[in-house]
Design a protein around this motif. Structure first.
Motif, short mmCIF file in Angstrom:
data_model
loop_
_atom_site.label_atom_id
_atom_site.label_comp_id
_atom_site.label_asym_id
_atom_site.label_seq_id
_atom_site.Cartn_x
_atom_site.Cartn_y
_atom_site.Cartn_z
N ALA A 287 4.81 -10.13 26.24
CA ALA A 287 5.43 -10.38 27.55
C ALA A 287 4.42 -10.17 28.68
N GLN A 288 3.55 -9.16 28.54
CA GLN A 288 2.55 -8.91 29.58
C GLN A 288 1.52 -10.04 29.61
N ILE A 289 1.15 -10.52 28.45
CA ILE A 289 0.23 -11.65 28.37
C ILE A 289 0.85 -12.88 29.03
N GLY A 290 2.15 -13.06 28.82
CA GLY A 290 2.85 -14.17 29.45
C GLY A 290 2.78 -14.13 30.96
N LYS A 291 2.84 -12.93 31.54
CA LYS A 291 2.74 -12.79 33.00
C LYS A 291 1.39 -13.26 33.49
N LEU A 292 0.33 -12.93 32.74
CA LEU A 292 -1.01 -13.37 33.14
C LEU A 292 -1.15 -14.88 33.05
N LEU A 293 -0.65 -15.46 31.97
CA LEU A 293 -0.76 -16.91 31.79
C LEU A 293 0.01 -17.65 32.87
N SER A 294 1.18 -17.13 33.22
CA SER A 294 2.00 -17.78 34.27
C SER A 294 1.32 -17.68 35.63
N GLU A 295 0.70 -16.54 35.91
CA GLU A 295 0.02 -16.37 37.19
C GLU A 295 -1.21 -17.27 37.26
N LEU A 296 -1.90 -17.43 36.15
CA LEU A 296 -3.05 -18.31 36.10
C LEU A 296 -2.64 -19.74 36.46
N GLU A 297 -1.49 -20.16 35.93
CA GLU A 297 -0.97 -21.48 36.24
C GLU A 297 -0.53 -21.57 37.71
N ARG A 298 0.18 -20.55 38.18
CA ARG A 298 0.69 -20.55 39.55
C ARG A 298 -0.44 -20.64 40.57
N LEU A 299 -1.56 -20.00 40.26
CA LEU A 299 -2.71 -20.00 41.16
C LEU A 299 -3.56 -21.26 41.04
N GLY A 300 -3.21 -22.14 40.12
CA GLY A 300 -3.99 -23.36 39.93
C GLY A 300 -5.33 -23.13 39.26
N LEU A 301 -5.44 -22.05 38.48
CA LEU A 301 -6.70 -21.70 37.83
C LEU A 301 -6.79 -22.15 36.38
N SER A 302 -5.68 -22.59 35.82
CA SER A 302 -5.65 -22.87 34.38
C SER A 302 -6.65 -23.94 33.95
N ASP A 303 -6.81 -24.98 34.76
CA ASP A 303 -7.67 -26.09 34.35
C ASP A 303 -9.14 -25.73 34.33
N ILE A 335 -7.98 -10.70 12.01
CA ILE A 335 -7.54 -10.57 13.40
C ILE A 335 -6.97 -11.90 13.90
N PRO A 336 -6.14 -11.85 14.92
CA PRO A 336 -5.76 -13.09 15.62
C PRO A 336 -6.86 -13.49 16.58
N LEU A 337 -7.10 -14.77 16.72
CA LEU A 337 -8.08 -15.28 17.66
C LEU A 337 -7.65 -16.65 18.15
N ILE A 338 -7.52 -16.78 19.47
CA ILE A 338 -7.15 -18.05 20.10
C ILE A 338 -8.10 -18.28 21.26
N VAL A 339 -8.65 -19.48 21.37
CA VAL A 339 -9.54 -19.82 22.47
C VAL A 339 -9.05 -21.12 23.11
N LYS A 340 -8.79 -21.05 24.41
CA LYS A 340 -8.42 -22.23 25.18
C LYS A 340 -9.55 -22.52 26.16
N ALA A 341 -10.05 -23.74 26.15
CA ALA A 341 -11.19 -24.07 27.00
C ALA A 341 -11.01 -25.43 27.66
N PRO A 342 -11.40 -25.54 28.93
CA PRO A 342 -11.33 -26.83 29.62
C PRO A 342 -12.13 -27.90 28.86
N GLY A 343 -11.54 -29.07 28.74
CA GLY A 343 -12.24 -30.17 28.09
C GLY A 343 -12.12 -30.22 26.59
N ILE A 344 -11.47 -29.22 25.99
CA ILE A 344 -11.29 -29.21 24.54
C ILE A 344 -9.80 -29.32 24.25
N GLU A 345 -9.43 -30.32 23.48
CA GLU A 345 -8.02 -30.57 23.18
C GLU A 345 -7.38 -29.36 22.50
#
Length: 475
Positions: A287-303, A335-345
């Motif tokens: 849930a705390q991670i979700g707050k960060l992801l939502s704020e990143l989107e709200r601030l227009g920083l996700s892309d 371990i879990p590992l997830i990487v999201k990066a601009p320009g990578i599908e």
């Protein structure tokens, strides 16, 4: 002198201008998080926000830590070098002491024009590589572990009896998220995202959440996500057949908590409470991670922001009679590992064997930074872009006197004494025995020879690394 100062100024301006075009990095670490999550196929776990990140990024199905204890694991990842018999050993590991002169991940980014900020638990020791952050490391202060008065009082009483004596191993309290430390870390991260955006400079924001580390304390609403009566003990709640005695520990970390017997098995109901508490803490941190992801989107920083989610090591929930980590079994190493990066599908999965030391070079390549010469991991970028890219065929790690190697087919571990003499081995055939229940070391001599040679090639027969050689794709 004036010419020299002018040249330095020009270089700084050029670096700043160049850095401004680079993507940001949100670097999320989670303590003791094993890959028991919805996005890893475990539908009994409520992890909608980590699952959301997986849908926009690359999920690595078989990622492994270097050492299954927090300080050592983090030091290895953040320096980009492998552990050894005398390096990165315990949870108290300090990277700058074990690897003097090595440029750590955060320092490298700071030197290349990034604002580097650390919140919560990133390095285990708050003073470790402190100069690599552009501002003082922040952790919540004065937050009590427990919110239920009786639990807090018991903890305080036991602490007076010794630093290794603690309150209950779990707590469900009807409180808000920010009553506990991770809720406060999320709130601070949201504030800092806004502040860092306003600077108009690239940032590396490292956020380290504490749960699901013991004690398993989380707001009641997260406990209520799970039906206690349906929680089952692991099917392999016993020592593997023919397992070396060195491979089984006494779950010492758990023994410090009130209500846990000093030795021997816990009751079945205690086991279910521990599992329930672990699940609740996973959902709380999600849930705390979700707050960060939502704020990143709200601030227009996700892309323009790379998001990395990683666990520092696995955790045992009764498998092989073990609790906590501290073993060379799959449950401790994966371990879990997830990487999201601009320009990578996004919304892709990779089944390749990857190591936590691969993160440092990966983030250098994704941000266009030069790769320090000392790095022993391999950048994941080519693999992220193409699932058929050439890749290494094994992951190695160690804990205390055990060196371990994971391939597609096997996990092989060799234990040695203080002089480097072999004392025992264990081999698990993952095609037929994915839960590692039967040690088949006596039936695969040819495979063991090959696995042992490759393990020693990386780790060294005396436990020391022989070179900065990367593990290649030849096995």
């Amino acid at each position: 002198m004036i010419q020299k100062m002018f040249a330095v100024l020009v270089l700084l301006v050029a670096t700043s201008t160049y850095a401004a075009d680079r993507p940001n990095v949100l670097f999320i670490a989670v303590d003791d998080l094993r890959p028991e999550l919805g996005c890893y196929g475990k539908q009994h776990i409520h992890s909608p926000n980590i699952d959301r990140l997986a849908k926009s990024g690359i999920l690595f199905e078989r990622a492994y830590c270097m050492v299954p204890t927090c300080g050592a694991s983090r030091a290895s990842l953040l320096t980009g070098i492998r552990p050894a018999r005398k390096r990165f050993i315990s949870y108290l590991t300090i990277a700058e002491q074990d690897a003097p002169g090595i440029t750590t991940f955060n320092t490298h980014f700071k030197m290349n024009g990034y604002n580097t900020v650390s919140l919560g638990k990133v390095f285990h020791n708050v003073k470790d590589n402190a100069e690599g952050w552009t501002e003082p490391v922040w952790r919540p202060k004065g937050v009590p572990w427990y919110q239920r008065p009786e639990n807090h009082e018991l903890h305080e009483k036991r602490q007076k009896q010794g630093s290794r004596k603690r309150g209950p191993a779990w707590e469900s309290a009807d409180v808000e998220d920010n009553a506990y430390a991770d809720g406060l870390i999320a709130e601070r991260a949201i504030v800092d995202l806004k502040r860092l955006k306003a600077k108009k400079e690239p940032f590396l924001l490292a956020v380290g959440f504490l749960k699901p580390h013991l004690p398993f304390i989380a707001p009641k609403k997260y406990w209520d996500l799970y039906d206690h009566e349906t929680i089952q003990l692991p099917v392999n709640y016993q020592v593997p057949k023919d397992a070396p005695k060195e491979s089984i520990h006494t779950s010492g970390e758990l023994r410090a908590y009130a209500g846990i017997p000093p030795k021997g098995p816990v009751s079945d109901e205690t086991a279910r409470n521990l599992i329930h508490g672990y699940y609740a803490c996973v959902s709380y941190t999600d849930a705390q991670i979700g707050k960060l992801l939502s704020e990143l989107e709200r601030l227009g920083l996700s892309d323009n922001t790379i998001v990395v989610l990683w666990g520092d090591h696995g955790w045992n929930l009764g498998e092989h009679t073990l609790w906590c980590k501290h073993s060379c079994y799959e449950t401790s190493m994966q371990i879990p590992l997830i990487v999201k990066a601009p320009g990578i599908e996004g919304s892709q999965r990779r089944s390749n064997l990857v190591e936590s030391i691969d993160l440092y070079p990966t983030l250098c390549e994704l941000t266009g930074l030069p790769l320090p010469q000392h790095l022993q991991g391999s950048s994941l970028v080519a693999l992220m872009k193409d699932q058929d890219a050439t890749w290494k065929s094994a992951a190695v790690g160690r804990f205390k006197n055990g060196d371990t190697i994971r391939t597609d087919e096997f996990r092989f571990t060799e234990y040695t004494d203080k002089n480097g003499n072999r004392t025992s081995q264990m081999l698990y055939h993952h095609d037929s025995d994915p839960d590692e229940n039967v040690n088949v070391v006596k039936g695969h001599k040819g495979s063991i020879k090959n696995l042992s040679e490759n393990l020693h090639r990386l780790m060294g027969r005396d436990g020391e690394i022989q070179s900065t050689e990367k593990l290649d794709a030849k096995m």
